[in-house]
Design a protein around this motif. Structure first.
Motif, PDB file in Angstrom:
ATOM      1  N   GLN A  15       0.821  -1.204   0.000  1.00  0.00           N
ATOM      2  CA  GLN A  15       0.000   0.000   0.000  1.00  0.00           C
ATOM      3  C   GLN A  15       0.860   1.261   0.000  1.00  0.00           C
ATOM      4  O   GLN A  15       0.626   2.183  -0.772  1.00  0.00           O
ATOM      5  CB  GLN A  15      -0.947  -0.011   1.202  1.00  0.00           C
ATOM      6  CG  GLN A  15      -1.988  -1.111   1.143  1.00  0.00           C
ATOM      7  CD  GLN A  15      -2.862  -1.133   2.374  1.00  0.00           C
ATOM      8  OE1 GLN A  15      -2.678  -0.367   3.305  1.00  0.00           O
ATOM      9  NE2 GLN A  15      -3.833  -2.040   2.396  1.00  0.00           N
ATOM     10  N   LEU A  16       1.866   1.291   0.864  1.00  0.00           N
ATOM     11  CA  LEU A  16       2.753   2.449   0.905  1.00  0.00           C
ATOM     12  C   LEU A  16       3.563   2.570  -0.375  1.00  0.00           C
ATOM     13  O   LEU A  16       3.775   3.673  -0.893  1.00  0.00           O
ATOM     14  CB  LEU A  16       3.677   2.345   2.124  1.00  0.00           C
ATOM     15  CG  LEU A  16       4.569   3.557   2.395  1.00  0.00           C
ATOM     16  CD1 LEU A  16       3.721   4.794   2.610  1.00  0.00           C
ATOM     17  CD2 LEU A  16       5.460   3.298   3.597  1.00  0.00           C
ATOM     18  N   VAL A  17       4.012   1.435  -0.893  1.00  0.00           N
ATOM     19  CA  VAL A  17       4.750   1.453  -2.158  1.00  0.00           C
ATOM     20  C   VAL A  17       3.868   1.979  -3.283  1.00  0.00           C
ATOM     21  O   VAL A  17       4.313   2.760  -4.132  1.00  0.00           O
ATOM     22  CB  VAL A  17       5.266   0.040  -2.495  1.00  0.00           C
ATOM     23  CG1 VAL A  17       5.798  -0.022  -3.923  1.00  0.00           C
ATOM     24  CG2 VAL A  17       6.358  -0.364  -1.519  1.00  0.00           C
ATOM     25  N   GLY A  18       2.604   1.561  -3.291  1.00  0.00           N
ATOM     26  CA  GLY A  18       1.683   2.037  -4.322  1.00  0.00           C
ATOM     27  C   GLY A  18       1.498   3.542  -4.278  1.00  0.00           C
ATOM     28  O   GLY A  18       1.459   4.205  -5.325  1.00  0.00           O
ATOM     29  N   LEU A  19       1.386   4.098  -3.091  1.00  0.00           N
ATOM     30  CA  LEU A  19       1.249   5.551  -2.968  1.00  0.00           C
ATOM     31  C   LEU A  19       2.516   6.261  -3.448  1.00  0.00           C
ATOM     32  O   LEU A  19       2.438   7.303  -4.121  1.00  0.00           O
ATOM     33  CB  LEU A  19       0.958   5.920  -1.510  1.00  0.00           C
ATOM     34  CG  LEU A  19      -0.416   5.509  -0.975  1.00  0.00           C
ATOM     35  CD1 LEU A  19      -0.526   5.858   0.501  1.00  0.00           C
ATOM     36  CD2 LEU A  19      -1.538   6.186  -1.758  1.00  0.00           C
ATOM     37  N   CYS A  20       3.672   5.702  -3.112  1.00  0.00           N
ATOM     38  CA  CYS A  20       4.922   6.310  -3.561  1.00  0.00           C
ATOM     39  C   CYS A  20       5.051   6.238  -5.090  1.00  0.00           C
ATOM     40  O   CYS A  20       5.527   7.186  -5.729  1.00  0.00           O
ATOM     41  CB  CYS A  20       6.106   5.606  -2.899  1.00  0.00           C
ATOM     42  SG  CYS A  20       6.219   5.884  -1.116  1.00  0.00           S
ATOM     43  N   VAL A  21       4.624   5.130  -5.662  1.00  0.00           N
ATOM     44  CA  VAL A  21       4.665   4.997  -7.121  1.00  0.00           C
ATOM     45  C   VAL A  21       3.722   6.006  -7.777  1.00  0.00           C
ATOM     46  O   VAL A  21       4.048   6.619  -8.805  1.00  0.00           O
ATOM     47  CB  VAL A  21       4.306   3.562  -7.537  1.00  0.00           C
ATOM     48  CG1 VAL A  21       4.089   3.467  -9.048  1.00  0.00           C
ATOM     49  CG2 VAL A  21       5.401   2.597  -7.106  1.00  0.00           C
ATOM     50  N   ALA A  22       2.542   6.196  -7.174  1.00  0.00           N
ATOM     51  CA  ALA A  22       1.588   7.157  -7.718  1.00  0.00           C
ATOM     52  C   ALA A  22       2.172   8.560  -7.746  1.00  0.00           C
ATOM     53  O   ALA A  22       1.943   9.321  -8.698  1.00  0.00           O
ATOM     54  CB  ALA A  22       0.304   7.130  -6.886  1.00  0.00           C
ATOM     55  N   LEU A  23       2.935   8.909  -6.734  1.00  0.00           N
ATOM     56  CA  LEU A  23       3.595  10.220  -6.727  1.00  0.00           C
ATOM     57  C   LEU A  23       4.781  10.248  -7.686  1.00  0.00           C
ATOM     58  O   LEU A  23       5.008  11.255  -8.367  1.00  0.00           O
ATOM     59  CB  LEU A  23       4.061  10.565  -5.313  1.00  0.00           C
ATOM     60  CG  LEU A  23       2.980  10.969  -4.312  1.00  0.00           C
ATOM     61  CD1 LEU A  23       3.607  11.226  -2.947  1.00  0.00           C
ATOM     62  CD2 LEU A  23       2.222  12.198  -4.791  1.00  0.00           C
ATOM     63  N   ALA A  24       5.527   9.155  -7.745  1.00  0.00           N
ATOM     64  CA  ALA A  24       6.708   9.126  -8.606  1.00  0.00           C
ATOM     65  C   ALA A  24       6.342   9.261 -10.080  1.00  0.00           C
ATOM     66  O   ALA A  24       7.096   9.858 -10.857  1.00  0.00           O
ATOM     67  CB  ALA A  24       7.492   7.822  -8.375  1.00  0.00           C
ATOM     68  N   ILE A  25       5.193   8.715 -10.459  1.00  0.00           N
ATOM     69  CA  ILE A  25       4.757   8.820 -11.857  1.00  0.00           C
ATOM     70  C   ILE A  25       4.568  10.272 -12.258  1.00  0.00           C
ATOM     71  O   ILE A  25       4.767  10.642 -13.421  1.00  0.00           O
ATOM     72  CB  ILE A  25       3.458   8.019 -12.055  1.00  0.00           C
ATOM     73  CG1 ILE A  25       3.747   6.520 -11.934  1.00  0.00           C
ATOM     74  CG2 ILE A  25       2.818   8.321 -13.404  1.00  0.00           C
ATOM     75  CD1 ILE A  25       2.519   5.650 -12.024  1.00  0.00           C
ATOM     76  N   HIS A  26       4.191  11.104 -11.293  1.00  0.00           N
ATOM     77  CA  HIS A  26       3.942  12.511 -11.606  1.00  0.00           C
ATOM     78  C   HIS A  26       5.229  13.302 -11.846  1.00  0.00           C
ATOM     79  O   HIS A  26       5.175  14.389 -12.437  1.00  0.00           O
ATOM     80  CB  HIS A  26       3.147  13.169 -10.483  1.00  0.00           C
ATOM     81  CG  HIS A  26       1.716  12.772 -10.442  1.00  0.00           C
ATOM     82  ND1 HIS A  26       1.288  11.574  -9.927  1.00  0.00           N
ATOM     83  CD2 HIS A  26       0.593  13.414 -10.860  1.00  0.00           C
ATOM     84  CE1 HIS A  26      -0.021  11.490 -10.026  1.00  0.00           C
ATOM     85  NE2 HIS A  26      -0.474  12.586 -10.581  1.00  0.00           N
ATOM     86  N   VAL A  27       6.362  12.787 -11.395  1.00  0.00           N
ATOM     87  CA  VAL A  27       7.611  13.551 -11.522  1.00  0.00           C
ATOM     88  C   VAL A  27       8.004  13.768 -12.980  1.00  0.00           C
ATOM     89  O   VAL A  27       8.239  14.917 -13.398  1.00  0.00           O
ATOM     90  CB  VAL A  27       8.743  12.860 -10.734  1.00  0.00           C
ATOM     91  CG1 VAL A  27      10.074  13.561 -10.988  1.00  0.00           C
ATOM     92  CG2 VAL A  27       8.415  12.855  -9.244  1.00  0.00           C
ATOM     93  N   PRO A  28       8.111  12.716 -13.811  1.00  0.00           N
ATOM     94  CA  PRO A  28       8.448  12.980 -15.220  1.00  0.00           C
ATOM     95  C   PRO A  28       7.378  13.794 -15.937  1.00  0.00           C
ATOM     96  O   PRO A  28       7.710  14.604 -16.814  1.00  0.00           O
ATOM     97  CB  PRO A  28       8.582  11.570 -15.818  1.00  0.00           C
ATOM     98  CG  PRO A  28       7.826  10.679 -14.899  1.00  0.00           C
ATOM     99  CD  PRO A  28       7.983  11.265 -13.549  1.00  0.00           C
ATOM    100  N   LEU A  29       6.114  13.578 -15.587  1.00  0.00           N
ATOM    101  CA  LEU A  29       5.061  14.384 -16.207  1.00  0.00           C
ATOM    102  C   LEU A  29       5.207  15.856 -15.822  1.00  0.00           C
ATOM    103  O   LEU A  29       4.971  16.753 -16.642  1.00  0.00           O
ATOM    104  CB  LEU A  29       3.689  13.869 -15.771  1.00  0.00           C
ATOM    105  CG  LEU A  29       3.360  12.422 -16.151  1.00  0.00           C
ATOM    106  CD1 LEU A  29       1.967  12.045 -15.647  1.00  0.00           C
ATOM    107  CD2 LEU A  29       3.443  12.233 -17.657  1.00  0.00           C
ATOM    108  N   LEU A  30       5.600  16.104 -14.585  1.00  0.00           N
ATOM    109  CA  LEU A  30       5.805  17.484 -14.138  1.00  0.00           C
ATOM    110  C   LEU A  30       6.960  18.130 -14.889  1.00  0.00           C
ATOM    111  O   LEU A  30       6.888  19.307 -15.268  1.00  0.00           O
ATOM    112  CB  LEU A  30       6.066  17.500 -12.631  1.00  0.00           C
ATOM    113  CG  LEU A  30       6.339  18.864 -11.992  1.00  0.00           C
ATOM    114  CD1 LEU A  30       5.127  19.766 -12.127  1.00  0.00           C
ATOM    115  CD2 LEU A  30       6.709  18.685 -10.525  1.00  0.00           C
ATOM    116  N   LEU A  31       8.013  17.370 -15.113  1.00  0.00           N
ATOM    117  CA  LEU A  31       9.166  17.915 -15.825  1.00  0.00           C
ATOM    118  C   LEU A  31       8.858  18.165 -17.303  1.00  0.00           C
ATOM    119  O   LEU A  31       9.351  19.128 -17.897  1.00  0.00           O
ATOM    120  CB  LEU A  31      10.355  16.950 -15.696  1.00  0.00           C
ATOM    121  CG  LEU A  31      10.890  16.743 -14.267  1.00  0.00           C
ATOM    122  CD1 LEU A  31      12.001  15.701 -14.269  1.00  0.00           C
ATOM    123  CD2 LEU A  31      11.379  18.053 -13.679  1.00  0.00           C
TER     124      LEU A  31
END
Length: 258
Positions: free
Chosen positions: A44-60
């Motif tokens: 569950q915690l890993v899933g939340l971290c992945v959900a945030l990590a996916i946004h990093v390249p999109l943000l860039l």
């Protein structure tokens, strides 16, 4: 008979300390338990971290558009679209994990009224959804402001900026609550994923249901390419969250599965 008295006294005392009328722990403790399960668990915690990590390249890549108006218009969709569906499936996993690992029986013994546990899970998803959507919205806003200036991102129009922020938070949280409802009704992550997929397919085919069903309502708001909001889709997402939660609560009156 004399040996049973201490046991009875302990039960009475423990019943008074756990909650009102022997219903189990209070809501605050139930929410804290759900958060503890998330932070101490693995996926569950890993899933939340992945959900945030996916946004990093999109943000860039897309965090700051070439045109100021385009950057503002894309603030809602870029910061909330993927997160809404991530929270929907997180809500499913939060609930179905209890049935998968059979910990639901232990929870039921401590809190016979499962609707109270459902309420705690809804509050947990609301808190996490609000926190994550705030983080992504702030990141997208800061990226746009760094390139075009704060005024271009409506810093001089706080009401307009607050409205966009509230819409993102509400949609992300509504999607998460809908996931909790679907997970409680299906009691299995594959069944819940299948139900969401079939619902999305049906909604995409039917004109009246498109952007107004539980699976596609977020698309009508978060993927819209302008600053305008489809009010009907926003209300539909909130309504589905309420309806699915009510249906899930009603389903909990049944016996636990063997």
């Amino acid at each position: 008979m004399t040996e049973a008295r201490p046991t009875v006294e302990v039960v009475r005392r423990s019943g008074r300390s756990r909650g009102h009328r022997g219903t189990g722990p209070g809501t605050g403790r139930l929410v804290a338990t759900e958060l503890l399960k998330i932070t101490t668990g693995r996926w569950q915690l890993v899933g939340l971290c992945v959900a945030l990590a996916i946004h990093v390249p999109l943000l860039l890549l897309w965090g700051a558009q070439a045109e100021p108006l385009v950057a503002w218009n894309s603030l809602r969709s870029r910061s909330g679209f993927l997160l809404a569906y991530a929270m929907m499936f997180f809500g499913v996993i939060l609930v179905t994990g209890e049935y998968r690992y059979r910990t639901v029986t232990h929870t039921w013994l401590l809190t016979p009224r499962r609707s109270r546990v459902l309420g705690a899970q809804v509050l947990t998803v609301l808190a996490i959804g609000a926190a994550l959507s705030t983080a992504t919205f702030a990141a997208w806003w800061a990226r746009g402001a760094a390139r075009h200036g704060a005024a271009a991102m409506r810093a001089d129009r706080p009401a307009e900026l607050l409205s966009a922020y509230v819409i993102v938070v509400v949609m992300v949280c509504a999607a998460g609550v809908a996931g909790v409802g679907v997970g409680t009704l299906t009691r299995g992550s594959p069944a819940a994923a299948g139900a969401i997929a079939l619902s999305g397919l049906a909604e995409a085919v039917l004109d009246g249901a498109r952007f107004h069903g539980p699976a596609t309502a977020p698309l009508g708001v978060l993927l819209w390419p302008t600053s305008e909001t489809h009010v009907s889709s926003l209300l539909a997402a909130i309504s589905w969250a309420v309806v699915l939660t009510a249906a899930a609560s009603a389903s909990l009156h049944r016996d636990l599965p063997s």
